[in-house]
Design a protein around this motif. Structure first.
Motif, PDB file in Angstrom:
ATOM      1  N   ARG A  15       0.813  -1.203   0.000  1.00 40.34           N
ATOM      2  CA  ARG A  15       0.000   0.000   0.000  1.00 40.34           C
ATOM      3  C   ARG A  15       0.849   1.256   0.000  1.00 40.34           C
ATOM      4  O   ARG A  15       1.948   1.281   0.551  1.00 40.34           O
ATOM      5  CB  ARG A  15      -0.883  -0.007   1.248  1.00 40.34           C
ATOM      6  CG  ARG A  15      -1.905   1.103   1.256  1.00 40.34           C
ATOM      7  CD  ARG A  15      -2.691   1.111   2.519  1.00 40.34           C
ATOM      8  NE  ARG A  15      -1.968   1.857   3.544  1.00 40.34           N
ATOM      9  CZ  ARG A  15      -2.406   2.025   4.777  1.00 40.34           C
ATOM     10  NH1 ARG A  15      -3.538   1.481   5.159  1.00 40.34           N
ATOM     11  NH2 ARG A  15      -1.714   2.716   5.643  1.00 40.34           N
ATOM     12  N   SER A  16       0.303   2.282  -0.622  1.00 37.84           N
ATOM     13  CA  SER A  16       0.838   3.636  -0.508  1.00 37.84           C
ATOM     14  C   SER A  16      -0.285   4.529  -0.010  1.00 37.84           C
ATOM     15  O   SER A  16      -1.452   4.308  -0.336  1.00 37.84           O
ATOM     16  CB  SER A  16       1.314   4.160  -1.867  1.00 37.84           C
ATOM     17  OG  SER A  16       2.363   3.370  -2.371  1.00 37.84           O
ATOM     18  N   ALA A  17       0.065   5.546   0.778  1.00 37.37           N
ATOM     19  CA  ALA A  17      -0.915   6.508   1.292  1.00 37.37           C
ATOM     20  C   ALA A  17      -0.272   7.884   1.215  1.00 37.37           C
ATOM     21  O   ALA A  17       0.665   8.177   1.950  1.00 37.37           O
ATOM     22  CB  ALA A  17      -1.299   6.172   2.732  1.00 37.37           C
ATOM     23  N   VAL A  18      -0.776   8.707   0.299  1.00 34.32           N
ATOM     24  CA  VAL A  18      -0.151   9.999   0.050  1.00 34.32           C
ATOM     25  C   VAL A  18      -1.152  11.133   0.224  1.00 34.32           C
ATOM     26  O   VAL A  18      -2.357  10.947   0.080  1.00 34.32           O
ATOM     27  CB  VAL A  18       0.478  10.059  -1.359  1.00 34.32           C
ATOM     28  CG1 VAL A  18       1.573   9.008  -1.500  1.00 34.32           C
ATOM     29  CG2 VAL A  18      -0.577   9.891  -2.444  1.00 34.32           C
ATOM     30  N   GLY A  19      -0.630  12.309   0.500  1.00 36.79           N
ATOM     31  CA  GLY A  19      -1.450  13.509   0.599  1.00 36.79           C
ATOM     32  C   GLY A  19      -1.449  14.260  -0.711  1.00 36.79           C
ATOM     33  O   GLY A  19      -0.430  14.336  -1.397  1.00 36.79           O
ATOM     34  N   MET A  20      -2.605  14.798  -1.064  1.00 33.75           N
ATOM     35  CA  MET A  20      -2.767  15.556  -2.303  1.00 33.75           C
ATOM     36  C   MET A  20      -3.305  16.942  -1.990  1.00 33.75           C
ATOM     37  O   MET A  20      -4.100  17.116  -1.052  1.00 33.75           O
ATOM     38  CB  MET A  20      -3.760  14.847  -3.237  1.00 33.75           C
ATOM     39  CG  MET A  20      -3.351  13.463  -3.647  1.00 33.75           C
ATOM     40  SD  MET A  20      -1.951  13.585  -4.775  1.00 33.75           S
ATOM     41  CE  MET A  20      -1.771  11.893  -5.252  1.00 33.75           C
ATOM     42  N   ALA A  21      -2.943  17.910  -2.804  1.00 35.27           N
ATOM     43  CA  ALA A  21      -3.451  19.266  -2.643  1.00 35.27           C
ATOM     44  C   ALA A  21      -4.915  19.353  -3.042  1.00 35.27           C
ATOM     45  O   ALA A  21      -5.671  20.132  -2.473  1.00 35.27           O
ATOM     46  CB  ALA A  21      -2.619  20.248  -3.469  1.00 35.27           C
ATOM     47  N   GLU A  22      -5.331  18.562  -4.021  1.00 38.12           N
ATOM     48  CA  GLU A  22      -6.714  18.540  -4.511  1.00 38.12           C
ATOM     49  C   GLU A  22      -7.036  17.143  -5.010  1.00 38.12           C
ATOM     50  O   GLU A  22      -6.158  16.436  -5.488  1.00 38.12           O
ATOM     51  CB  GLU A  22      -6.904  19.520  -5.682  1.00 38.12           C
ATOM     52  CG  GLU A  22      -6.617  20.966  -5.376  1.00 38.12           C
ATOM     53  CD  GLU A  22      -7.636  21.618  -4.467  1.00 38.12           C
ATOM     54  OE1 GLU A  22      -8.799  21.152  -4.435  1.00 38.12           O
ATOM     55  OE2 GLU A  22      -7.275  22.593  -3.791  1.00 38.12           O
TER      56      GLU A  22
END
Length: 153
Positions: free
Chosen positions: A130-137
Motif C-alpha cells: 500500500r501507498s498513502a499519500v497527501g494531495m493538494a486537490e
C-alpha cells in the motif's frame, strides 16, 4: 466461509458501484490481475464525503470513515466485475490519496479505514502492499480516492 456470508455477519450491504466520472473503465483485467480505477467515498444517500483533512474541516476519524466508504465502493466494483467476491485471491496493492491541508501527515492512518475493512471482509487476502499519500486537490473535492490491484481467479 464465503465472502457474502461474511458480509452478512458484519451487517454490511455493498452499495451500487459508481459510474466512471470520465472516459475510463472502472476495472481492467490483465491476466490474473484486476486493476480498479480510483474511486471515492460515497455515503448511503449517494452524496460524497468532501473537504480537506486536517484543516479543521474533516478530522482523522471522519477521514478514516471516508476511506472505509471508499473500500465499500472498491468491493462493489470487484463484485460487479467478478460476479462473486470469493474469486478474490489477494489484494496486491492499494494506492490511497487523501485530500489534505498543508502539514497533515497522517495519511496512513486515514487509508487504514479502507485497509481495515478489506481485512475484516476478506481476511488475510485483503492485506496487500500500500501507498498513502497527501494531495493538494482531488476530483470534485472528495476527501479520499483509492485505487487497487487485485489478484483474481
Amino acid at each position: 466461509m464465503d465472502v457474502d456470508t461474511r458480509l452478512r455477519e458484519l451487517g454490511i450491504e455493498l452499495p451500487a458501484p459508481t459510474a466512471p466520472a470520465g472516459n475510463y473503465l472502472p476495472a481492467v483485467r490483465a491476466g490474473g490481475l484486476l486493476h480498479l480505477s480510483g474511486t471515492g467515498p460515497v455515503r448511503p444517500d449517494g452524496s460524497m464525503v468532501t473537504g480537506k483533512v486536517g484543516d479543521g474541516g474533516l478530522g482523522l476519524e471522519e477521514a478514516r470513515e471516508a476511506a472505509r466508504l471508499t473500500g465499500l465502493q472498491l468491493l462493489s466494483t470487484l463484485k460487479a466485475e467478478l460476479g462473486e467476491l470469493d474469486r478474490v485471491r489477494q489484494v496486491v496493492k492499494l494506492f490511497g490519496m487523501v485530500n489534505c491541508a498543508p502539514g497533515f501527515n497522517r495519511t496512513p492512518a486515514v487509508i487504514d479505514g479502507c485497509s481495515d475493512l478489506l481485512v475484516e471482509v476478506l481476511g488475510d487476502r485483503g492485506r496487500g502492499a500500500r501507498s498513502a499519500v497527501g494531495m493538494a486537490e482531488l476530483p470534485f473535492d472528495i476527501a479520499v480516492e483509492i485505487e487497487a490491484v487485485v489478484l483474481v481467479d
